[in-house]
Design a protein around this motif. Structure first.
Motif, mmCIF file in Angstrom:
data_model
loop_
_atom_site.group_PDB
_atom_site.id
_atom_site.type_symbol
_atom_site.label_atom_id
_atom_site.label_comp_id
_atom_site.label_asym_id
_atom_site.label_seq_id
_atom_site.Cartn_x
_atom_site.Cartn_y
_atom_site.Cartn_z
ATOM 1 N N LYS A 6 0.827 -1.216 0.000
ATOM 2 C CA LYS A 6 0.000 0.000 0.000
ATOM 3 C C LYS A 6 0.860 1.264 0.000
ATOM 4 O O LYS A 6 0.458 2.295 -0.547
ATOM 5 N N PHE A 7 2.056 1.177 0.577
ATOM 6 C CA PHE A 7 2.870 2.375 0.765
ATOM 7 C C PHE A 7 3.933 2.571 -0.312
ATOM 8 O O PHE A 7 4.504 3.660 -0.392
ATOM 9 N N ILE A 8 4.240 1.554 -1.107
ATOM 10 C CA ILE A 8 5.292 1.751 -2.098
ATOM 11 C C ILE A 8 4.779 2.644 -3.231
ATOM 12 O O ILE A 8 3.639 2.526 -3.669
ATOM 13 N N ASN A 9 5.655 3.519 -3.676
ATOM 14 C CA ASN A 9 5.290 4.430 -4.765
ATOM 15 C C ASN A 9 5.333 3.741 -6.121
ATOM 16 O O ASN A 9 4.447 3.925 -6.951
ATOM 17 N N ASP A 10 6.382 2.946 -6.333
ATOM 18 C CA ASP A 10 6.577 2.318 -7.640
ATOM 19 C C ASP A 10 5.919 0.949 -7.676
ATOM 20 O O ASP A 10 6.582 -0.098 -7.645
ATOM 21 N N LYS A 11 4.602 0.966 -7.744
ATOM 22 C CA LYS A 11 3.870 -0.302 -7.762
ATOM 23 C C LYS A 11 4.112 -1.078 -9.057
ATOM 24 O O LYS A 11 4.008 -2.308 -9.078
ATOM 25 N N ASP A 12 4.429 -0.378 -10.123
ATOM 26 C CA ASP A 12 4.738 -1.082 -11.364
ATOM 27 C C ASP A 12 6.046 -1.858 -11.231
ATOM 28 O O ASP A 12 6.189 -2.948 -11.790
ATOM 29 N N SER A 13 6.989 -1.317 -10.466
ATOM 30 C CA SER A 13 8.252 -2.008 -10.229
ATOM 31 C C SER A 13 8.010 -3.290 -9.432
ATOM 32 O O SER A 13 8.561 -4.352 -9.749
ATOM 33 N N PHE A 14 7.181 -3.201 -8.401
ATOM 34 C CA PHE A 14 6.851 -4.403 -7.628
ATOM 35 C C PHE A 14 6.180 -5.438 -8.522
ATOM 36 O O PHE A 14 6.490 -6.636 -8.449
ATOM 37 N N GLU A 15 5.261 -4.998 -9.354
ATOM 38 C CA GLU A 15 4.541 -5.928 -10.235
ATOM 39 C C GLU A 15 5.503 -6.687 -11.141
ATOM 40 O O GLU A 15 5.370 -7.897 -11.350
ATOM 41 N N GLU A 16 6.495 -5.994 -11.654
ATOM 42 C CA GLU A 16 7.460 -6.630 -12.560
ATOM 43 C C GLU A 16 8.282 -7.678 -11.818
ATOM 44 O O GLU A 16 8.432 -8.814 -12.291
ATOM 45 N N PHE A 17 8.824 -7.312 -10.650
ATOM 46 C CA PHE A 17 9.645 -8.259 -9.894
ATOM 47 C C PHE A 17 8.805 -9.407 -9.338
ATOM 48 O O PHE A 17 9.249 -10.563 -9.321
ATOM 49 N N TYR A 18 7.610 -9.093 -8.866
ATOM 50 C CA TYR A 18 6.741 -10.147 -8.328
ATOM 51 C C TYR A 18 6.368 -11.135 -9.436
ATOM 52 O O TYR A 18 6.355 -12.359 -9.226
ATOM 53 N N ARG A 19 6.063 -10.609 -10.604
ATOM 54 C CA ARG A 19 5.669 -11.471 -11.731
ATOM 55 C C ARG A 19 6.826 -12.392 -12.123
ATOM 56 O O ARG A 19 6.606 -13.567 -12.470
ATOM 57 N N ARG A 20 8.045 -11.905 -12.070
ATOM 58 C CA ARG A 20 9.197 -12.738 -12.400
ATOM 59 C C ARG A 20 9.382 -13.861 -11.375
ATOM 60 O O ARG A 20 9.691 -15.001 -11.735
ATOM 61 N N GLN A 21 9.193 -13.541 -10.106
ATOM 62 C CA GLN A 21 9.301 -14.576 -9.079
ATOM 63 C C GLN A 21 8.158 -15.586 -9.202
ATOM 64 O O GLN A 21 8.361 -16.800 -9.056
ATOM 65 N N LEU A 22 6.969 -15.086 -9.490
ATOM 66 C CA LEU A 22 5.816 -15.965 -9.675
ATOM 67 C C LEU A 22 6.056 -16.908 -10.850
ATOM 68 O O LEU A 22 5.733 -18.111 -10.774
ATOM 69 N N ALA A 23 6.609 -16.385 -11.924
ATOM 70 C CA ALA A 23 6.873 -17.216 -13.102
ATOM 71 C C ALA A 23 7.795 -18.380 -12.748
ATOM 72 O O ALA A 23 7.562 -19.534 -13.171
ATOM 73 N N LYS A 24 8.839 -18.107 -11.970
ATOM 74 C CA LYS A 24 9.751 -19.180 -11.571
ATOM 75 C C LYS A 24 9.056 -20.212 -10.700
ATOM 76 O O LYS A 24 9.286 -21.419 -10.835
#
Length: 771
Positions: free
Chosen positions: A454-472
Motif C-alpha cells: 500500500k505504501f510503495i510508490n513504484d507499484k509497477d516495479s513491484f509488479e514486474e519483480f513479483y511477476r518474475r518470481q511468480l513465473a519461476k
C-alpha cells in the motif's frame, strides 16, 4: 366583607387591595385563603361584566357610553399598574442578608403571587387586554407579564450590577471548592430569563436580559479565572498533571452548566474553557508529546488527544508532529538494521579487502519485517490513543510512505531506483515457495505484504519483480499453494486494479492450458517417462529467448518435442514456438551405483541433460567434441559442465581450467555420493540474477514510457491544444496508481512524441495534437 357595588371602581379596588397584599406576600407569615382569593376574583369579574352589560342594554347610549367596558378594563389595569410599582418599591432588604439572598427570596414569593394575581384578573386578561393588544397597544400586557415588567423596572434595573456581581462571586467560591447555596445562583439566573420577555409576544421569553447582564460577564470572569489558574498550575506541575486538572475542571463546568446555565451559554462556555485551558497551552502539550511517544505512554497521549480534539485547529500540529516523529524513528531503526547487516557481512568476510554492501546482501525478510514492526508500533498508537482519527491515519500513512520509499536501504544512492519493491517481491517469494523452511517463514504472511504494498510508490516495479518470481514458482512447480497464490493476486487487484494483475492472471491460464495440452500428448517414448511441457505467452511471461541457449536436442529426445509442436499447431494456426532451454529441468536416472543398490536420481538443467545423454554413447569425449554435441554458447556450456566435474560425476584430464578443447572428459563408472538424489542445478554458477535485474529495470522503464505516452496522447486527443505546464500537471496525477513520474521523464516522452509526429510545438509554450 360583602362584595362591593359592581360598577363602583373605588369600592371594588378598596375591596380587593387587602387580598392583593396577601397574594403578593406582604405578610410573609400569612398566605391568601381560598375565600379571599375567590372574593377578589368575583369583585374584579363583577366590575368588568356589570359595566359591559349596562352599556350593551342601553339602546340609546352614545358612542362613548358603548365603550364603557373598555374604560372599565383600563381603569382597573391602571390601578394595578400603580399598585405593583409601589409594592415592589416598598420591598426592604434585611441588613443581615446579602442582596442576592434578598432578591431570590422576594423574587420567588413575588412570582408565585404574580401567578395567582394573573388568575384573579383572568376576565380582564382574556377580553380587555387581548382586545387592546389586537388594536396595537403593545404596552398593555397580561397581568403576569405586567408583574414581571414591573419587577424588572423597579427592582432589577437599578440593582443589576450588584446582583450579577454577587452571583459571580458565589460561582467563584464554588470553583474554589467552598460550600455555597447553588439554589441562590440557579433561581437568580433563571429570573433573568423570565425578565427577558419579547415586546411583540409577551408569552415568548427572550434571553436579551440574561445575555446582556449575565452571560457576557460570566464568560469574561470564567476566562480570567481559568487563565490565572492554568498559568499558576503549569508553573508548579508537569503537563500530564495539568491535563488531568483540565479534565477535572471541564467536567465540573459541564456539571455546573447543566445545573443553572441556559443552553445558549453552554456552547460559549465550552469555547471559552477550551480557549483558555487547551488552546492557550497547546504548545506546552506539543512539547510534552514527543516525550510521551518515546515512553509509549498511550493513556497520557490519549488524554492529550481528547483535550486537543475539543479545539479542532490544534489537532493538525499534533498530527504533523506524529508524522515527523515516525519518519525519524523509522529511519533510525532502518539505519540500525543496515549497520547490523554490514557488521554481519564484515564478520563473514575473511579477505583483507571487504566489498561494499550490495543489494543481494540485504535480507528481504529482515528488511520487510523491520518496516512492518515500525508500522504496527505506530498503528497501535493511532488506534488506541487517537481513536482511528482520519488525520492521524493520514499522518501514519504519509510517514510510512516516506520511510518505505526513502531510507538507506531503499535508496543506497540518491539517483538509484527504490529497492523496496524488489525486496518486497523477494519477501513474497520466500513465503510462497514450497521449498522454504517453516522456521524461516513463521512470521511472514500476505497481510504484511499488502501493508507494505500500500505504501510503495513504484507499484509497477513491484509488479514486474513479483511477476518474475511468480513465473519461476510456476514453471518449477515449487509454489506452496495455488489457492494462496491466487488469493495474493486477488488482494493486489483489489488494492490496485484488474489491469494491474492481468498478466499474472494470464500466467495461471497458461499453466491450465499446458495441463490440457499434456493430456492430449501421446507419450510412448522409452526414454522419457514423464514430460511436462509449458506453453507460455511471450507477452505475459518475463522470459526472453536467448541465442546463447540454442541447444542441440539429443536424438533420443527429439520425438517428445516434435509431438508438442504437432499438438500445438493442430490447435493454433500461425503461432510460433520458441524453446526456453535455460528454464527447463530434468530428473535423470543414472545406473552408476554398486551392484544391488538402487540407481541415482540426478536433477539437472537441460544443458546438463544433453551432456549426460551424450555419455550413453561414449564414456569419454574431448571438451571440444562435447561442446559441439551440446551446442549453446561456450560460457553457458562451461558453467553447466563445471558442477558435474566439481562433484566428480565427470573426470577431467588434465585438471585446470576449461580453455583447452583437447581436455578429456570421462563419466565415472561408479558414483561415490552418499545421497541417492543429487541436485546439480543449485551449484551452477549463475550470472542470471544480475541479468534479470537489468532486464526488469529495462522493462519497467519501457513500460513507464509507454504509459506516459498513452496519457499524453489521450489528453492531447481530447484537448487538441494544451499548454506545457497544464499538460505536465494533468499527466503526473494519472501515474500515481503505478509510479511517481518525474517531470524530466514526462519531458523526454513529449520530445519522443514530437519526433514521432503525434504532437507538435506551437506558440505560447503549448503543444498541438496531430491527427
Amino acid at each position: 366583607m360583602s362584595l362591593p357595588i359592581a360598577n363602583d371602581l373605588d369600592a371594588t379596588w378598596n375591596f380587593i387591595q387587602p387580598g392583593l397584599e396577601y397574594i403578593l406576600g406582604s405578610h410573609e407569615d400569612q398566605g391568601v385563603t381560598s375565600k379571599m382569593y375567590m372574593n377578589c376574583y368575583t369583585a374584579v369579574y363583577n366590575f368588568c361584566v356589570n359595566k359591559s352589560r349596562r352599556s350593551n342594554n342601553d339602546h340609546h347610549s352614545t358612542a362613548n357610553e358603548s365603550n364603557l367596558y373598555s374604560l372599565a378594563g383600563a381603569e382597573i389595569y391602571s390601578r394595578l399598574d400603580k399598585y405593583l410599582t409601589e409594592f415592589i418599591r416598598n420591598l426592604k432588604k434585611d441588613p443581615k442578608d446579602t442582596f442576592l439572598e434578598f432578591y431570590v427570596r422576594k423574587w420567588t414569593r413575588f412570582t408565585i403571587g404574580a401567578g395567582y394575581l394573573h388568575n384573579v384578573f383572568d376576565y380582564m386578561n382574556r377580553y380587555w387586554v387581548q382586545k387592546e393588544r389586537s388594536d396595537g397597544r403593545k404596552d398593555i400586557h397580561e397581568v403576569n407579564t405586567l408583574a414581571l415588567n414591573k419587577w424588572k423596572t423597579e427592582m432589577f434595573n437599578d440593582n443589576a450590577e450588584v446582583l450579577i456581581s454577587e452571583i459571580l462571586d458565589l460561582i467563584e467560591k464554588q470553583r474554589n471548592n467552598q460550600i455555597v447555596n447553588t439554589q441562590l445562583i440557579s433561581i437568580a439566573i433563571k429570573s433573568l430569563v423570565f425578565l427577558g420577555l419579547e415586546t411583540q409576544d409577551s408569552k415568548k421569553p427572550s434571553l436579551v436580559v440574561y445575555i446582556t447582564n449575565f452571560e457576557k460577564a460570566f464568560l469574561e470572569k470564567t476566562s480570567q479565572y481559568y487563565s490565572n489558574e492554568s498559568a499558576k498550575f503549569l508553573s508548579e506541575n508537569n503537563v500530564v498533571e495539568y491535563m488531568k486538572k483540565c479534565e477535572s475542571r471541564l467536567s465540573e463546568e459541564i456539571s455546573r452548566s447543566n445545573n443553572y446555565l441556559e443552553d445558549h451559554t453552554k456552547k460559549y462556555l465550552l469555547e471559552t474553557l477550551n480557549k483558555v485551558l487547551i488552546e492557550d497551552h497547546s504548545q506546552e502539550m506539543y512539547n510534552q508529546f514527543l516525550t510521551l511517544l518515546e515512553q509509549n505512554e498511550i493513556d497520557h497521549i490519549q488524554r492529550m488527544y481528547k483535550l486537543l480534539y475539543k479545539v479542532p485547529k490544534t489537532i493538525d500540529p499534533l498530527a504533523d508532529t506524529l508524522e515527523n516523529y515516525i519518519k525519524q524513528q523509522a529511519l533510525l531503526s532502518i539505519e540500525d538494521m543496515r549497520i547490523s547487516m554490514e557488521a554481519a557481512q564484515d564478520n563473514s568476510t575473511t579477505t583483507a579487502s571487504k566489498p561494499k554492501r550490495a543489494l543481494s546482501a540485504v535480507d528481504p525478510k529482515t528488511y520487510i519485517n523491520t518496516l512492518i514492526t515500525i508500522y504496527l508500533q505506530f498503528n497501535e498508537i493511532v488506534i488506541k490513543a487517537f481513536n482511528k482519527d482520519p488525520r492521524f491515519i493520514k499522518a501514519l500513512d504519509n510517514a510510512c510512505r516516506y520511510f518505505v520509499n526513502n531510507n538507506p536501504i531503499a535508496l543506497p544512492t540518491p539517483k538509484s531506483a527504490c529497492k523496496t519493491p524488489e525486496l518486497l517481491a523477494k519477501y513474497s517469494d520466500l513465503f510462497l515457495r514450497s521449498n522454504s523452511k517453516e522456521s524461516d517463514i513463521i512470521d511472514m504472511n500476505g497481510d504484511n505484504l499488502m501493508i507494505i504494498f500500500k505504501f510503495i510508490n513504484d507499484k509497477d516495479s513491484f509488479e514486474e519483480f513479483y511477476r518474475r518470481q511468480l513465473a519461476k514458482r510456476l514453471i518449477n512447480s515449487n509454489s506452496k499453494s495455488e489457492e494462496l497464490e491466487e488469493s495474493i493476486i486477488q488482494r493486489l487487484q483489489e488494492e490496485n486494479s484488474i489491469e494491474y494483475t492481468s498478466k499474472m492472471t494470464k500466467m495461471f491460464s497458461d499453466m491450465k492450458a499446458s495441463e490440457d495440452l499434456k493430456s492430449k500428448l501421446n507419450m510412448n517414448n522409452l526414454i522419457v517417462k514423464d514430460f511436462n511441457p509449458l506453453i507460455l505467452a511471450q507477452s505475459m511471461w518475463p522470459f526472453n529467448h536467448s541465442k546463447d541457449y540454442n541447444l542441440n536436442v539429443a536424438s533420443e529426445l527429439i520425438e517428445p518435442f516434435d509431438n508438442i509442436v504437432k499438438a500445438y499447431d493442430s490447435q493454433h494456426n500461425g503461432r510460433q514456438l520458441k524453446w526456453l532451454w535455460n528454464h527447463g529441468r530434468a530428473e535423470v536416472k543414472a545406473n552408476l551405483s554398486k551392484k544391488g543398490k538402487p540407481p541415482f536420481l540426478f536433477t539437472v538443467s537441460n544443458i546438463q541433460l544433453m551432456i549426460l545423454i551424450a555419455f550413453n554413447k561414449n564414456n569419454t569425449y574431448t571438451l571440444g567434441n562435447l561442446y559441439e554435441i551440446v551446442g549453446t554458447s561456450r560460457h553457458i556450456f562451461e558453467s553447466h559442465l563445471l558442477p558435474l566435474i566439481k562433484y566428480k560425476l565427470i573426470e577431467q584430464s588434465p585438471a585446470g581450467d576449461l580453455s583447452n578443447d583437447d581436455i578429456t572428459l570421462t563419466i565415472v563408472e561408479e558414483y561415490k555420493s552418499k545421497k541417492l538424489k543429487v541436485n546439480f542445478i543449485s551449484v551452477i554458477k549463475n550470472t542470471e540474477p544480475k541479468q534479470e535485474e537489468e532486464e526488469a529495470t529495462k522493462e519497467i522503464d519501457e513500460t513507464r514510457k509507454n504509459f506516459l505516452s498513452a496519457c499524453i496522447v489521450r489528453i492531447m486527443k481530447s484537448r487538441k491544444v494544451v499548454k506545457h505546464n497544464d499538460l505536465i500537471n494533468e499527466v503526473l496525477p494519472q501515474t500515481l496508481s503505478r509510479f511517481r513520474a518525474k517531470i524530466i521523464d514526462v519531458k523526454r516522452v513529449i520530445d519522443q512524441l514530437i519526433e514521432k509526429q503525434y504532437i507538435q510545438r506551437v506558440e505560447g509554450n503549448s503543444y498541438e495534437y496531430l491527427s
